[in-house]
Design a protein around this motif. Sequence first.
Motif, mmCIF file in Angstrom:
data_model
loop_
_atom_site.group_PDB
_atom_site.id
_atom_site.type_symbol
_atom_site.label_atom_id
_atom_site.label_comp_id
_atom_site.label_asym_id
_atom_site.label_seq_id
_atom_site.Cartn_x
_atom_site.Cartn_y
_atom_site.Cartn_z
ATOM 1 N N THR A 295 0.671 -1.399 -0.441
ATOM 2 C CA THR A 295 -0.168 0.404 -0.213
ATOM 3 C C THR A 295 0.971 1.500 -0.231
ATOM 4 O O THR A 295 2.318 1.450 0.158
ATOM 5 N N ARG A 296 0.393 2.008 -0.706
ATOM 6 C CA ARG A 296 0.496 3.006 -0.480
ATOM 7 C C ARG A 296 -0.300 4.934 -0.351
ATOM 8 O O ARG A 296 -1.202 4.232 -0.670
ATOM 9 N N VAL A 297 0.029 5.091 1.652
ATOM 10 C CA VAL A 297 -1.381 5.821 1.208
ATOM 11 C C VAL A 297 -1.554 8.188 0.962
ATOM 12 O O VAL A 297 -0.035 8.651 0.788
ATOM 13 N N HIS A 298 -2.052 8.445 0.109
ATOM 14 C CA HIS A 298 -2.206 10.264 0.066
ATOM 15 C C HIS A 298 -3.039 10.330 0.867
ATOM 16 O O HIS A 298 -4.528 10.010 0.809
ATOM 17 N N ASP A 299 -3.224 11.774 1.220
ATOM 18 C CA ASP A 299 -3.454 12.800 1.594
ATOM 19 C C ASP A 299 -5.098 13.024 1.182
ATOM 20 O O ASP A 299 -4.978 13.537 -0.163
ATOM 21 N N GLY A 300 -5.992 12.386 1.776
ATOM 22 C CA GLY A 300 -7.296 12.922 0.948
ATOM 23 C C GLY A 300 -7.918 14.333 0.539
ATOM 24 O O GLY A 300 -7.961 15.018 -0.496
ATOM 25 N N ASP A 301 -7.696 15.192 1.596
ATOM 26 C CA ASP A 301 -7.339 16.839 0.998
ATOM 27 C C ASP A 301 -6.767 17.489 0.794
ATOM 28 O O ASP A 301 -6.986 18.208 0.044
ATOM 29 N N VAL A 302 -5.687 16.924 0.392
ATOM 30 C CA VAL A 302 -4.479 16.934 -0.560
ATOM 31 C C VAL A 302 -4.854 16.699 -1.953
ATOM 32 O O VAL A 302 -5.402 18.049 -2.621
ATOM 33 N N ALA A 303 -5.230 15.763 -2.236
ATOM 34 C CA ALA A 303 -6.001 15.593 -3.828
ATOM 35 C C ALA A 303 -7.282 15.737 -3.788
ATOM 36 O O ALA A 303 -7.361 16.033 -5.283
#
Length: 317
Positions: A295-303
Amino acid sequence: MADTPLKLAASNGDWIAVDWGTSSLRAWYVQSDGFIQTNAKSTQGAGTLSSDAFEGVLLGLIDPWLEGDKSPLPILICGMAGSRQGWKEAAYVELPTPFSALAEQLVEVPVKDPRIRPFIVPGVCQNNEFGPDVIRGEETLLLGVLDEMETGRHIFCLPGTHSKWVHTEDQRILQSRTFLTGELFALVVKHSMLRHSLDGSEGAEPTHFAKGVRDVHSGAAQFLSALFPVRAAQLLNGTDPKAAYAYLSGVTIATELKELAASGGVSPGDLVEIIGSSSLVKCYASAMRIFGIETRVHDGDVAALKGLSIIRKESGV
């Protein structure tokens, strides 16, 4: 309330980005040079509002940012504000589709307040050999993350009340699949007879959560047959309600992963890009590791902000 409740002096090119989900609302004031001047958030999600309430709720959040003697400030909105039960319906774009279609099919919302000019990003829909499915809001987050990634195929997971799994290739959404995992878990926890045996006040405790995942992964437990023993164990053995909550959370999320794996949607060794900003993201990442998935996590607000910025630039709003 706004993180910085100040009165802003708008200039040409300034705009407001809004991510309006079912249970929450987030807004950012973006200057013409891309600098985020301030932001605000609210729990007044689209799921609790009638169509005639949206404008007032939005103004209640962003009013300090507006001036009456300027041109209307463009507002770009993604999420459930564009649903059939939302502010104004933004028709779905049918898959497979390039992300550029989102900017081409924005829906302008008529408003009473002359200081704002809102536009809603359309969702995307799928009605083909992969089955019927719809996405609203997640398409913008996907665009924001994909803009920073290499071309090729990618698998995304967007955890939430309705978790979304999306396959993309070269800036195109190929297919999507939605699981009502979060909503089903909430129904069991809050409205079933198991509510007397569950306590989620501190979230899902890692050890018992992992046991629930492992039991499903190994075949030792299945969702339906695992439910009543939670209650029986508490009555007969005094099982800790916090441990029971964590275990059931693990069972529920693992059931989603097992169904997805059985249909070929994800396999051990795959890399899944997880997008989100809640504690649920950590639970999904933990469960996937037990299934052998990277897995690799990406911040939802930034996205969300990045995706809205791209759509605004391409649309010329």
